[in-house]
Design a protein around this motif. Structure first.
Motif, PDB file in Angstrom:
ATOM      1  N   GLU A   1     -23.207   6.856   1.343  1.00  0.00           N
ATOM      2  CA  GLU A   1     -22.451   7.137   2.147  1.00  0.00           C
ATOM      3  C   GLU A   1     -21.350   7.463   2.722  1.00  0.00           C
ATOM      4  OE1 GLU A   1     -24.641   4.546   5.721  1.00  0.00           O
ATOM      5  OE2 GLU A   1     -25.907   4.832   4.606  1.00  0.00           O
ATOM      6  N   ILE A   2     -20.502   7.649   3.179  1.00  0.00           N
ATOM      7  CA  ILE A   2     -19.462   7.832   3.215  1.00  0.00           C
ATOM      8  C   ILE A   2     -18.614   7.437   4.435  1.00  0.00           C
ATOM      9  CG2 ILE A   2     -18.452   9.483   1.168  1.00  0.00           C
ATOM     10  CD1 ILE A   2     -18.026  11.850   3.434  1.00  0.00           C
ATOM     11  N   ASP A   3     -17.296   7.029   4.155  1.00  0.00           N
ATOM     12  CA  ASP A   3     -17.113   6.242   5.631  1.00  0.00           C
ATOM     13  C   ASP A   3     -15.083   7.142   5.926  1.00  0.00           C
ATOM     14  OD1 ASP A   3     -15.906   4.461   8.307  1.00  0.00           O
ATOM     15  OD2 ASP A   3     -15.436   3.289   7.204  1.00  0.00           O
ATOM     16  N   PRO A   4     -15.881   8.418   6.697  1.00  0.00           N
ATOM     17  CA  PRO A   4     -14.688   9.186   6.581  1.00  0.00           C
ATOM     18  C   PRO A   4     -13.680   8.731   7.701  1.00  0.00           C
ATOM     19  CG  PRO A   4     -16.026  10.384   7.964  1.00  0.00           C
ATOM     20  CD  PRO A   4     -16.733   8.654   6.833  1.00  0.00           C
ATOM     21  N   VAL A   5     -11.959   8.635   7.348  1.00  0.00           N
ATOM     22  CA  VAL A   5     -10.695   9.051   8.218  1.00  0.00           C
ATOM     23  C   VAL A   5     -10.009   9.798   7.769  1.00  0.00           C
ATOM     24  CG1 VAL A   5     -11.610   6.119   7.778  1.00  0.00           C
ATOM     25  CG2 VAL A   5     -10.154   7.257   6.384  1.00  0.00           C
ATOM     26  N   GLU A   6      -8.906  10.333   8.495  1.00  0.00           N
ATOM     27  CA  GLU A   6      -7.929  10.636   8.192  1.00  0.00           C
ATOM     28  C   GLU A   6      -7.338  10.598   7.449  1.00  0.00           C
ATOM     29  OE1 GLU A   6      -6.027  14.414  11.497  1.00  0.00           O
ATOM     30  OE2 GLU A   6      -4.916  12.267  11.665  1.00  0.00           O
ATOM     31  N   LEU A   7      -6.521  11.494   6.545  1.00  0.00           N
ATOM     32  CA  LEU A   7      -5.615  10.701   5.251  1.00  0.00           C
ATOM     33  C   LEU A   7      -4.912  11.857   5.275  1.00  0.00           C
ATOM     34  CD1 LEU A   7      -8.420   9.922   2.644  1.00  0.00           C
ATOM     35  CD2 LEU A   7      -7.274   8.836   4.020  1.00  0.00           C
ATOM     36  N   ARG A   8      -3.513  11.389   4.563  1.00  0.00           N
ATOM     37  CA  ARG A   8      -2.424  12.751   4.396  1.00  0.00           C
ATOM     38  C   ARG A   8      -2.523  12.931   3.020  1.00  0.00           C
ATOM     39  NH1 ARG A   8       2.466  12.599   6.693  1.00  0.00           N
ATOM     40  NH2 ARG A   8       3.661  11.778   4.639  1.00  0.00           N
ATOM     41  N   VAL A   9      -2.600  13.850   2.244  1.00  0.00           N
ATOM     42  CA  VAL A   9      -3.048  14.666   1.143  1.00  0.00           C
ATOM     43  C   VAL A   9      -1.733  13.857   0.282  1.00  0.00           C
ATOM     44  CG1 VAL A   9      -3.579  16.494  -0.405  1.00  0.00           C
ATOM     45  CG2 VAL A   9      -4.668  16.151   0.911  1.00  0.00           C
ATOM     46  N   GLU A  10      -0.847  14.173   0.779  1.00  0.00           N
ATOM     47  CA  GLU A  10       0.291  13.495  -0.192  1.00  0.00           C
ATOM     48  C   GLU A  10       0.437  12.077  -0.475  1.00  0.00           C
ATOM     49  OE1 GLU A  10       1.753  15.006   4.115  1.00  0.00           O
ATOM     50  OE2 GLU A  10       0.334  15.494   3.176  1.00  0.00           O
ATOM     51  N   ASP A  11      -0.188  11.829   0.352  1.00  0.00           N
ATOM     52  CA  ASP A  11      -0.574  10.196   0.408  1.00  0.00           C
ATOM     53  C   ASP A  11      -1.139   9.661  -1.117  1.00  0.00           C
ATOM     54  OD1 ASP A  11       1.594   9.734   2.023  1.00  0.00           O
ATOM     55  OD2 ASP A  11       0.359   8.791   3.795  1.00  0.00           O
ATOM     56  N   ILE A  12      -2.043  10.653  -0.460  1.00  0.00           N
ATOM     57  CA  ILE A  12      -3.143  10.574  -1.739  1.00  0.00           C
ATOM     58  C   ILE A  12      -2.360  10.397  -3.014  1.00  0.00           C
ATOM     59  CG2 ILE A  12      -5.763  10.751  -2.845  1.00  0.00           C
ATOM     60  CD1 ILE A  12      -5.944  11.448   0.384  1.00  0.00           C
ATOM     61  N   VAL A  13      -2.240  11.792  -3.504  1.00  0.00           N
ATOM     62  CA  VAL A  13      -1.587  12.020  -4.650  1.00  0.00           C
ATOM     63  C   VAL A  13      -0.269  11.085  -5.076  1.00  0.00           C
ATOM     64  CG1 VAL A  13      -0.762  14.073  -5.860  1.00  0.00           C
ATOM     65  CG2 VAL A  13      -2.121  14.540  -4.192  1.00  0.00           C
ATOM     66  N   SER A  14       0.714  10.515  -3.903  1.00  0.00           N
ATOM     67  CA  SER A  14       2.160   9.724  -4.286  1.00  0.00           C
ATOM     68  C   SER A  14       1.112   8.245  -4.420  1.00  0.00           C
ATOM     69  CB  SER A  14       2.438   9.583  -3.119  1.00  0.00           C
ATOM     70  OG  SER A  14       3.673   8.562  -3.160  1.00  0.00           O
ATOM     71  N   THR A  15       0.205   7.683  -4.074  1.00  0.00           N
ATOM     72  CA  THR A  15      -0.622   6.644  -4.669  1.00  0.00           C
ATOM     73  C   THR A  15      -1.207   6.787  -6.474  1.00  0.00           C
ATOM     74  OG1 THR A  15      -0.875   5.929  -1.782  1.00  0.00           O
ATOM     75  CG2 THR A  15      -2.930   5.152  -3.776  1.00  0.00           C
ATOM     76  N   CYS A  16      -2.168   7.609  -5.789  1.00  0.00           N
ATOM     77  CA  CYS A  16      -2.665   7.340  -7.128  1.00  0.00           C
ATOM     78  C   CYS A  16      -1.181   8.342  -8.806  1.00  0.00           C
ATOM     79  CB  CYS A  16      -3.900   9.256  -7.532  1.00  0.00           C
ATOM     80  SG  CYS A  16      -5.016   8.895  -6.043  1.00  0.00           S
ATOM     81  N   ARG A  17      -0.930   8.843  -8.182  1.00  0.00           N
ATOM     82  CA  ARG A  17       0.398   8.749  -9.417  1.00  0.00           C
ATOM     83  C   ARG A  17       1.551   7.049  -9.769  1.00  0.00           C
ATOM     84  NH1 ARG A  17       5.509  13.153  -8.217  1.00  0.00           N
ATOM     85  NH2 ARG A  17       5.665  12.922 -10.119  1.00  0.00           N
ATOM     86  N   ARG A  18       1.505   6.875  -8.405  1.00  0.00           N
ATOM     87  CA  ARG A  18       2.205   5.141  -8.786  1.00  0.00           C
ATOM     88  C   ARG A  18       1.001   4.912  -9.709  1.00  0.00           C
ATOM     89  NH1 ARG A  18       3.049   4.935  -4.386  1.00  0.00           N
ATOM     90  NH2 ARG A  18       1.658   3.585  -3.223  1.00  0.00           N
ATOM     91  N   MET A  19      -0.405   4.667  -9.407  1.00  0.00           N
ATOM     92  CA  MET A  19      -1.609   3.733  -9.860  1.00  0.00           C
ATOM     93  C   MET A  19      -1.470   4.312 -11.515  1.00  0.00           C
ATOM     94  SD  MET A  19      -4.360   2.957  -7.485  1.00  0.00           S
ATOM     95  CE  MET A  19      -5.260   1.812  -8.362  1.00  0.00           C
ATOM     96  N   MET A  20      -1.285   5.220 -11.869  1.00  0.00           N
ATOM     97  CA  MET A  20      -1.655   5.939 -12.803  1.00  0.00           C
ATOM     98  C   MET A  20      -0.019   6.119 -14.242  1.00  0.00           C
ATOM     99  SD  MET A  20      -4.503   6.536 -13.843  1.00  0.00           S
ATOM    100  CE  MET A  20      -4.623   6.923 -14.825  1.00  0.00           C
ATOM    101  N   ALA A  21       1.089   5.866 -13.106  1.00  0.00           N
ATOM    102  CA  ALA A  21       2.507   5.927 -13.829  1.00  0.00           C
ATOM    103  C   ALA A  21       2.341   4.721 -15.394  1.00  0.00           C
ATOM    104  CB  ALA A  21       3.599   5.511 -13.051  1.00  0.00           C
TER     105      ALA A  21
END
Length: 172
Positions: A1-21
């Motif tokens: 199951e998923i729990d959808p919320v409104e996400l800013r795609v640019e924030d997702i990309v930024s977070t993942c870039r930071r985590m993979m740095a």
């Protein structure tokens, strides 16, 4: 199951870039994001979307050479679907092996792939999360040239916001 919320795609990309740095720095990999000028909202399960992106980026880093690069491209297709593509310039996957890597525990035989380790669950889990959102996961690859993994979210989950800049402020 998923729990959808409104996400800013640019924030997702930024977070993942930071985590993979740290992993990128360790291999001197340049991780570049190409985002559109407009903002994009996605109705999706944040935890699952982050996991999808991290799974794909982890593979891209794992199979990229030292000093290589990875490009994340975000766009809304003509259909209204959101496409997030991850392009690496690593070892690639033979066309006949793509179906295998999308199956649970499916790993491609080969000295390089075995040396990289892993369970063979990253892409199958990512594919199932994309499908839970009504989307798809596509893999295109050429041995010796690299791989493009694209997650596609359906138009009904996507909103283009032209009135904002990517920084989140209102456009003049």
């Amino acid at each position: 199951e998923i729990d959808p919320v409104e996400l800013r795609v640019e924030d997702i990309v930024s977070t993942c870039r930071r985590m993979m740095a740290p992993a990128c720095e360790k291999k001197d990999i340049d991780l570049v994001a190409e985002l559109p000028e407009y903002s994009i909202r996605l109705m999706a399960d944040e935890r699952r979307v982050n996991q999808m992106m991290l799974n794909i980026l982890s593979n891209a880093v794992k199979f990229s050479p030292e000093g290589g690069s990875i490009k994340v491209s975000v766009q809304i297709a003509e259909t209204g679907a959101l496409e997030i593509a991850f392009r690496d310039y690593g070892c690639g996957i033979a066309e006949e092996d793509i179906a295998t890597v999308l199956k649970p525990f499916g790993q491609v035989a080969g000295a390089y792939a075995r040396a990289q380790g892993g369970t063979g669950l990253g892409l199958p889990i990512t594919k199932s999360f994309a499908e839970l959102h009504g989307g798809t996961l596509n893999v295109a690859s050429i041995v010796g040239e690299g791989t493009i993994v694209t997650t596609i979210f359906p138009p009904e989950r996507v909103t283009r916001i032209d009135a904002e800049t990517r920084s989140g402020g209102m456009a003049p």
